[in-house]
Each structure stands twice: as structure tokens, then as C-alpha cells.
Design a protein around this motif. Structure first.
Motif, short mmCIF file in Angstrom:
data_model
loop_
_atom_site.label_atom_id
_atom_site.label_comp_id
_atom_site.label_asym_id
_atom_site.label_seq_id
_atom_site.Cartn_x
_atom_site.Cartn_y
_atom_site.Cartn_z
N ASP A 112 -25.77 -16.29 34.32
CA ASP A 112 -25.69 -16.63 35.74
C ASP A 112 -26.09 -15.40 36.55
OD1 ASP A 112 -24.26 -18.72 37.78
OD2 ASP A 112 -24.12 -16.65 38.46
N PRO A 113 -26.91 -15.59 37.58
CA PRO A 113 -27.38 -14.41 38.32
C PRO A 113 -26.25 -13.65 39.02
CG PRO A 113 -28.49 -16.42 39.10
CD PRO A 113 -27.47 -16.84 38.09
N MET A 114 -25.16 -14.37 39.36
CA MET A 114 -24.11 -13.75 40.18
C MET A 114 -23.07 -13.00 39.35
SD MET A 114 -25.35 -14.50 42.94
CE MET A 114 -25.13 -15.27 44.54
N LEU A 115 -23.21 -13.00 38.03
CA LEU A 115 -22.26 -12.27 37.19
C LEU A 115 -22.96 -11.13 36.48
CD1 LEU A 115 -19.99 -14.84 35.34
CD2 LEU A 115 -19.29 -13.01 36.87
N PHE A 116 -22.61 -9.91 36.86
CA PHE A 116 -23.15 -8.71 36.22
C PHE A 116 -24.68 -8.77 36.15
CE2 PHE A 116 -18.95 -9.42 34.01
CZ PHE A 116 -18.26 -8.58 34.85
#
Ligand code: SAH
Length: 259
Positions: free
Chosen positions: A92-96
Motif C-alpha cells: 500500500d502506498p500509504m504504509l512505509f
């Protein structure tokens, strides 16, 4: 200055297996003019962008801020030239995933940004293990952490977070397993805390190592070159116990009992 015509889509490519991509991501790739993709993204996913110019960016390790600034600039430049720009990121782009740096830089340059979520590695690993991260009555709070801190950033309190969570997924950490297990033991986590290392979740070459916190360094030494997660805590107690009962190798330290 003219307003950039293109939209940049930050797209989650999922954990590895190409068919874990969302339909929205696949449709965007099909109509993309240009795609900037991370090292971990499966080649079959990149190949969906049949008509796009494809550019590999990002390193597996040590993503320096200079490299990140360069990626931001390339995305901004691409938005001036193209209509559909896809920035493909693992999981997912929004995690790390350094998404915020890219979103902020694009918005500051007046570029329209959209984000398409993807399946994050921790949840793909739980799926592979057939272990719920949030088992009712056992694991009510979970932590997604990384010990890695970027240049010039404040130290992170990830150890306290892991100690307080019922279960945790530790990203970008398998290479520092000795220091990590020493820190967690020192902070008070029991030596027999169940641990599962999952390498290349969702892919045919996946590897799982069942162990306990005190034996984490020896377990991590068995990992290959793929991306790996450290999963630990109450949610994985049954997983580790079941592996032991099936005679799968469970690395334990002397005196430490599986829970
Ligand atoms: N945004 C990504 C995480 C990027 S950080 C996501 O949501 O999954 C990169 C780290 O993710 C790796 O160091 C590893 O810890 C983990 N990772 C990524 N893909 C993985 C996979 N298929 N199996 C296990 N761990 C993975």
C-alpha cells in the motif's frame, strides 16, 4: 506558469503476486502514459502498462532523501508532459512508502494527485499463514512498525509500541534481527514470544520461519534475498504451536517454551 495537465496516481501494487492488484490499479496501468515503479513490483504488473514508458525508480534499501527528491521532480516534470502518470509502489502506498513526500511535492507544484490503495505485506502474510491479525479475545490491538528512521529524523519509539501491542508486524527490519530481538528482550518482551518470519508473502517462492523472540537472529539468518516481515505476538502463538506440532522446524532457545 501553466497548470500541469496530468494527474499523478500513487498506486499500490500489492505484496507481490500480480493477481493481488486491484482492478482500479490494473485499469489505470492500461491507460497510463508513463509509469514509475519500485524495485519490488512484479514484472507482470509493470507489463500491464502496455502503452506506457516504464521507468524503474527507488532502491530496495537505503532510500536516500536525495533520491526521493529526484523522484518527486521526475513526477512533477512528467505531469507537465503526460495525462496519466502512475507511480507504482509495493504493498500500500500509504504504509512505509514515502507517499507523503510525493503527495506534498506534487501538490506544492499544483499537480493533481490520486491514491489507489494496495494490499500491504502484513495482511498478505497473515493471509498466507491463515492467521487473523486481530483474533477475537486474543489480539485486539496490532502495531505496524519499522525501526528504520530516515536521515535527520527523530528516534522512533517503535519498541514501546511493539511491547504494548498484542501483535505486531515489523517492516524493513529482518536484516537487523539481532539488534531488534536484543532491544525487545531488554524492553521486557518474553524470550518465548511467538515470531513468524515471512519472506516474499503471496509469491510462489515464499518462505516462513517459525520461531521465538530469543531465537530470532538464528531464524533470520535462514532468510533469502526476498523482502521479509517479522510478525510477532499473541496472534501468532497458535501458528507457531501448530508448526511445531506438524514437525516444521521451530527455532527455540534453550529453556524457552512455545506458548
Ligand atoms: N508499502 C509496503 C511496504 C514498503 S517497506 C507495504 O504496504 O507492504 C518494504 C518492506 O515491506 C520490506 O522490507 C518488507 O519488510 C516488507 N515487504 C514488502 N513486500 C513483502 C512481501 N511480499 N513479503 C514480506 N514482506 C514484504
Amino acid at each position: 506558469m501553466s497548470v500541469p495537465a496530468g494527474t499523478v496516481y500513487l498506486v499500490g501494487a500489492g505484496p507481490g503476486a500480480p493477481d493481488l492488484l486491484t482492478l482500479r490499479a490494473a485499469r489505470l496501468l492500461e491507460r497510463a502514459d508513463i509509469v514509475f515503479y519500485d524495485a519490488l513490483v512484479h514484472p507482470e504488473i509493470v507489463a500491464l502498462a502496455a502503452r506506457a514508458e516504464k521507468i524503474a525508480v527507488g532502491k530496495r534499501c537505503g532510500r536516500h532523501s536525495a533520491a526521493q527528491r529526484f523522484i518527486n521532480k521526475r513526477l512533477i516534470d512528467a505531469a507537465a508532459l503526460h495525462t496519466t502518470i502512475v507511480r507504482l509502489k509495493g504493498g500500500d502506498p500509504m504504509l512505509f512508502g514515502r507517499a507523503q513526500e510525493e503527495i506534498d511535492a506534487l501538490q506544492a507544484a499544483g499537480v493533481t494527485v490520486e491514491v489507489v490503495p494496495g494490499i500491504t505485506a502484513a495482511l498478505a502474510a497473515c493471509a498466507d499463514l491463515q492467521t487473523s491479525f486481530t483474533q477475537r479475545g486474543i489480539s485486539r490491538h496490532v502495531a505496524l512498525v519499522t525501526p528504520r528512521i530516515g536521515e535527520g529524523q527523530d528516534p522512533s519509539d517503535w519498541i514501546r509500541t511493539v511491547c504494548h501491542a498484542d501483535s505486531a508486524a515489523i517492516y524493513m527490519a529482518a536484516g537487523q534481527s539481532s539488534a531488534l530481538s536484543a532491544s525487545l528482550l531488554e524492553a521486557g518482551l518474553p524470550a518465548h514470544t511467538p515470531v513468524v518470519l515471512v519472506e516474499s508473502a503471496s509469491l510462489p517462492e515464499t518462505r516462513r520461519i517459525y520461531t521465538q523472540l530469543a531465537a530470532l537472529p538464528q531464524a533470520a539468518a535462514q532468510l533469502g534475498d526476498g523482502p521479509a516481515l517479522i510478525l510477532l505476538g499473541a496472534a501468532f502463538a497458535r501458528t507457531v504451536a501448530a508448526a511445531a506440532s506438524m514437525d516444521l522446524a521451530v527455532l527455540r532457545t534453550a529453556g524457552a517454551q512455545a506458548r
